[in-house]
Scaffold this motif. Structure first.
Motif, PDB file in Angstrom:
ATOM      1  N   ALA A 103       0.820  -1.222   0.000  1.00  0.00           N
ATOM      2  CA  ALA A 103       0.000   0.000   0.000  1.00  0.00           C
ATOM      3  C   ALA A 103       0.851   1.268   0.000  1.00  0.00           C
ATOM      4  CB  ALA A 103      -0.959  -0.020   1.194  1.00  0.00           C
ATOM      5  N   PRO A 104       1.932   1.357   0.818  1.00  0.00           N
ATOM      6  CA  PRO A 104       2.772   2.562   0.741  1.00  0.00           C
ATOM      7  C   PRO A 104       3.418   2.759  -0.622  1.00  0.00           C
ATOM      8  CG  PRO A 104       3.200   1.362   2.781  1.00  0.00           C
ATOM      9  CD  PRO A 104       2.343   0.482   1.926  1.00  0.00           C
ATOM     10  N   VAL A 105       3.793   1.665  -1.290  1.00  0.00           N
ATOM     11  CA  VAL A 105       4.369   1.782  -2.632  1.00  0.00           C
ATOM     12  C   VAL A 105       3.341   2.348  -3.602  1.00  0.00           C
ATOM     13  CG1 VAL A 105       5.478   0.525  -4.509  1.00  0.00           C
ATOM     14  CG2 VAL A 105       5.911  -0.144  -2.153  1.00  0.00           C
ATOM     15  N   LEU A 106       2.098   1.881  -3.474  1.00  0.00           N
ATOM     16  CA  LEU A 106       1.034   2.402  -4.343  1.00  0.00           C
ATOM     17  C   LEU A 106       0.767   3.873  -4.039  1.00  0.00           C
ATOM     18  CD1 LEU A 106      -1.420  -0.648  -4.264  1.00  0.00           C
ATOM     19  CD2 LEU A 106       0.334  -0.099  -5.958  1.00  0.00           C
ATOM     20  N   ARG A 107       0.847   4.242  -2.748  1.00  0.00           N
ATOM     21  CA  ARG A 107       0.676   5.666  -2.411  1.00  0.00           C
ATOM     22  C   ARG A 107       1.805   6.500  -3.010  1.00  0.00           C
ATOM     23  NH1 ARG A 107      -0.711   3.661   2.806  1.00  0.00           N
ATOM     24  NH2 ARG A 107       1.365   4.224   3.579  1.00  0.00           N
ATOM     25  N   LEU A 108       3.021   5.954  -2.972  1.00  0.00           N
ATOM     26  CA  LEU A 108       4.139   6.664  -3.595  1.00  0.00           C
ATOM     27  C   LEU A 108       3.919   6.808  -5.095  1.00  0.00           C
ATOM     28  CD1 LEU A 108       7.007   7.850  -3.465  1.00  0.00           C
ATOM     29  CD2 LEU A 108       7.895   5.529  -3.686  1.00  0.00           C
ATOM     30  N   ARG A 109       3.433   5.737  -5.738  1.00  0.00           N
ATOM     31  CA  ARG A 109       3.144   5.815  -7.169  1.00  0.00           C
ATOM     32  C   ARG A 109       2.095   6.889  -7.456  1.00  0.00           C
ATOM     33  NH1 ARG A 109      -0.722   1.324  -9.256  1.00  0.00           N
ATOM     34  NH2 ARG A 109      -2.003   2.687  -7.935  1.00  0.00           N
ATOM     35  N   ALA A 122       1.343   9.457  -5.629  1.00  0.00           N
ATOM     36  CA  ALA A 122       1.877  10.793  -5.351  1.00  0.00           C
ATOM     37  C   ALA A 122       2.724  11.300  -6.506  1.00  0.00           C
ATOM     38  CB  ALA A 122       2.701  10.763  -4.059  1.00  0.00           C
ATOM     39  N   VAL A 123       3.489  10.400  -7.134  1.00  0.00           N
ATOM     40  CA  VAL A 123       4.308  10.801  -8.280  1.00  0.00           C
ATOM     41  C   VAL A 123       3.425  11.108  -9.487  1.00  0.00           C
ATOM     42  CG1 VAL A 123       6.098  10.031  -9.880  1.00  0.00           C
ATOM     43  CG2 VAL A 123       6.312   9.517  -7.452  1.00  0.00           C
ATOM     44  N   ARG A 124       2.381  10.277  -9.702  1.00  0.00           N
ATOM     45  CA  ARG A 124       1.503  10.485 -10.857  1.00  0.00           C
ATOM     46  C   ARG A 124       0.714  11.788 -10.744  1.00  0.00           C
ATOM     47  NH1 ARG A 124      -1.363   4.633 -12.207  1.00  0.00           N
ATOM     48  NH2 ARG A 124       0.420   3.682 -13.266  1.00  0.00           N
ATOM     49  N   GLN A 182       5.756  20.508 -13.591  1.00  0.00           N
ATOM     50  CA  GLN A 182       6.601  21.536 -13.008  1.00  0.00           C
ATOM     51  C   GLN A 182       6.863  21.315 -11.526  1.00  0.00           C
ATOM     52  OE1 GLN A 182       7.996  23.684 -15.007  1.00  0.00           O
ATOM     53  NE2 GLN A 182       6.867  22.835 -16.734  1.00  0.00           N
ATOM     54  N   ARG A 183       6.195  20.326 -10.915  1.00  0.00           N
ATOM     55  CA  ARG A 183       6.375  20.085  -9.481  1.00  0.00           C
ATOM     56  C   ARG A 183       7.549  19.127  -9.271  1.00  0.00           C
ATOM     57  NH1 ARG A 183       1.558  18.495  -5.740  1.00  0.00           N
ATOM     58  NH2 ARG A 183       3.385  18.573  -4.355  1.00  0.00           N
ATOM     59  N   LEU A 184       8.594  19.656  -8.662  1.00  0.00           N
ATOM     60  CA  LEU A 184       9.781  18.859  -8.372  1.00  0.00           C
ATOM     61  C   LEU A 184      10.159  18.957  -6.897  1.00  0.00           C
ATOM     62  CD1 LEU A 184      11.950  19.743 -11.507  1.00  0.00           C
ATOM     63  CD2 LEU A 184      10.749  17.601 -11.053  1.00  0.00           C
ATOM     64  N   ASP A 185       9.187  19.346  -6.054  1.00  0.00           N
ATOM     65  CA  ASP A 185       9.470  19.415  -4.630  1.00  0.00           C
ATOM     66  C   ASP A 185       9.629  17.999  -4.074  1.00  0.00           C
ATOM     67  OD1 ASP A 185       6.614  19.744  -5.432  1.00  0.00           O
ATOM     68  OD2 ASP A 185       6.287  19.067  -3.365  1.00  0.00           O
ATOM     69  N   PRO A 186      10.416  17.824  -3.007  1.00  0.00           N
ATOM     70  CA  PRO A 186      10.729  16.472  -2.507  1.00  0.00           C
ATOM     71  C   PRO A 186       9.510  15.761  -1.942  1.00  0.00           C
ATOM     72  CG  PRO A 186      11.594  18.149  -1.017  1.00  0.00           C
ATOM     73  CD  PRO A 186      11.098  18.875  -2.233  1.00  0.00           C
ATOM     74  N   LEU A 187       9.559  14.423  -2.015  1.00  0.00           N
ATOM     75  CA  LEU A 187       8.519  13.567  -1.442  1.00  0.00           C
ATOM     76  C   LEU A 187       8.841  13.282   0.017  1.00  0.00           C
ATOM     77  CD1 LEU A 187       8.378  11.069  -4.434  1.00  0.00           C
ATOM     78  CD2 LEU A 187       6.594  12.719  -3.863  1.00  0.00           C
ATOM     79  N   ASP A 188       7.807  12.957   0.778  1.00  0.00           N
ATOM     80  CA  ASP A 188       7.978  12.654   2.197  1.00  0.00           C
ATOM     81  C   ASP A 188       8.459  11.212   2.361  1.00  0.00           C
ATOM     82  OD1 ASP A 188       7.963  12.541   4.897  1.00  0.00           O
ATOM     83  OD2 ASP A 188       5.780  12.569   5.142  1.00  0.00           O
ATOM     84  N   PRO A 189       9.666  10.968   2.890  1.00  0.00           N
ATOM     85  CA  PRO A 189      10.149   9.590   3.049  1.00  0.00           C
ATOM     86  C   PRO A 189       9.330   8.770   4.034  1.00  0.00           C
ATOM     87  CG  PRO A 189      11.956  11.177   3.191  1.00  0.00           C
ATOM     88  CD  PRO A 189      10.682  11.950   3.268  1.00  0.00           C
TER      89      PRO A 189
END
Length: 471
Positions: A203-209, A211-213, A218-225
């Motif tokens: 589920a966290p991997v899917l949330r990461l996917r 979030a990237v999608r 133009q959004r290149l701000d960092p993701l929350d680890p």
């Protein structure tokens, strides 16, 4: 007549295999289930061996009990003859509903048959069941030696009992099927728990996917680890580092395009003005003067465009890197031969200091040559007529040395870090330039794994030193 539907199963199988190999969830589930199946196969084999041993033990205990009942029914009559009345219970204990056939034999110690079947085979050891063949049928047979009162000292009879394998095989099959059903339920439950666990674990991997999608271009701000597990946080950090590099590169490109447009705007406007003046001028002398200025401006724009292209090619990632092996001394000779005419025109002494030995370096041969051209061209531009420019090539251990020395005005020490920036020019300098020469030198040297430094030349002027890994 062709059957177009025939290849369908093969294509379906290929798609299924492709889906399995491309799905992390399917691969993890397959590895878990295959591991469970392998462990259960081993367990089922061991269970089969255990069920077989249990069935043998139960059968042997029943044979021993039957033999004891028969032996205890043996007696000696008044005339000294051994007699026996086979108790029905001795045979009925094998009546388990599987149609087993029971055979027995009672013989004295001297070999006289008291009752039973004379050709019944004997096991090798007493009270230990053995598998044997009797009248073409498989049997389990056991022998018991039992003392009989009235036969004298150490008088015994041997009781042999044999039973067919029907009940024994049925018992083994039931025991094994019971274990098999339990193992099957265990596999199904483990598979279900694994699916649920994978669903929750991924589920966290899917949330990461997602979030990237959901991010815009133009959004290149960092993701929350913290949105993923500890094992996946290095991936998030790598993504953040990559986006930071992309952001820096985009910013550098924007600055570069802005600076290039600014640098090109002025000479292009000057060319347009000079062309208009030349077109309106009726006096031949003035027209020739305007055309000469136009040619000079055109040459400056051409050189600026060439330097912009060279700088773009020197940037990391702009093209596939090359690993040419070049002779630095030979390359320096070729560059000086090409610039000798310019040095003669400006009355500048252009020389080369190099040993007869070759100095080889690895890198992009074209870009290394452009680096040397820019170094010598800068030195010629800022050296007054009658001055000197010297190019030197040497080697110290595993390091190739290249230096360009002139007796021009030099560069103040405070401004030396800035002169490697693009379009930077020292205020008050007379020669016209784009401010890209040393920027190109630094990009090329960095790409080749070397270093470039600025210093004071002996007797005044500038000394540019380049150190590159030698091969």
């Amino acid at each position: 007549m062709h059957n177009d539907a025939a290849p369908a199963p093969k294509g379906l199988f290929s798609r299924a295999i492709g889906a399995l190999t491309n799905s992390l969830r399917a691969q993890l589930l397959a590895w878990v289930v295959l591991t469970l199946i392998g462990a259960i196969c081993i367990n089922l084999y061991l269970s089969f061996r255990s069920a077989d041993a249990t069935a043998d033990l139960v059968t042997d205990r029943t044979l021993l009990a039957s033999a004891r009942v028969i032996a205890e029914a043996t007696h000696v009559d008044g005339s000294g003859t051994v007699q026996i009345d086979i108790p029905p219970a001795a045979l009925e204990m094998f009546d388990t509903g599987y149609g087993d056939r029971v055979f027995y034999q009672v013989i004295t110690a001297w070999g006289s048959l008291v009752a039973g079947y004379p050709d019944l085979p004997h096991p090798k050891r007493e009270q230990v069941g053995e598998d044997t063949i009797f009248r073409t049928d498989g049997m389990r047979v056991l022998m018991l030696n039992h003392p009989v009162v009235g036969l004298g000292q150490d008088g015994t009879v041997s009781v042999v009992v044999a039973v067919s394998h029907n009940s024994q095989h049925a018992m083994r099959r039931k025991l094994w099927l019971s274990d098999f059903s339990k193992q099957l339920v265990l596999v199904l439950l483990a598979g279900l728990v694994t699916i649920i666990g994978l669903q929750r674990g991924l589920a966290p991997v899917l949330r990461l996917r997602d979030a990237v999608r959901e991010r815009g271009r133009q959004r290149l701000d960092p993701l929350d680890p913290n949105m993923v597990q500890n094992e996946l946080r290095p991936l998030v950090h790598a993504l953040n580092d990559h986006m930071e590099r992309v952001q820096n590169q985009m910013a550098a490109q924007r600055r570069f395009v802005s600076n290039a447009a600014h640098q090109l705007r002025t000479p292009l406007a000057l060319i347009s003005t000079q062309a208009s003046v030349a077109a309106r001028e009726t006096d031949n002398g003035r027209r020739d003067e305007a055309l000469s200025a136009l040619r000079s401006s055109t040459w400056q724009v051409t050189r600026l465009a060439s330097q912009l292209l060279t700088l773009s090619r020197a940037e990391p990632g702009s093209r596939r890197p090359r690993n040419d092996t070049i002779d630095l001394a030979d390359t320096a000779r070729q560059v000086l031969e090409n610039l000798a005419e310019e040095a003669l025109r400006r009355n500048i002494d252009l020389g080369l200091e190099a040993d007869d030995t070759s100095v080889h370096v690895e890198g992009d041969g074209t870009m290394l040559r452009e680096m040397l051209v820019n170094l010598v061209d800068n030195a010629l531009r800022y050296t007054q007529p009658g001055g000197r420019v010297t190019v030197g090539v040497g080697q110290e251990g595993d390091t190739a040395l290249l230096w360009v020395e002139d007796n021009g005005p030099g560069i103040p020490e405070a401004e030396r870090p800035q002169v490697f920036e693009r379009f930077y020019r020292i205020i008050g300098t007379e020669p016209e330039g784009s401010g890209l020469g040393l920027a190109i030198v630094r990009e090329v040297v960095d790409g080749a794994g070397g270093a470039v430094t600025l210093g004071d030349a002996a007797g005044g002027g500038l000394l540019v030193s380049v150190r590159l890994p030698a091969v």
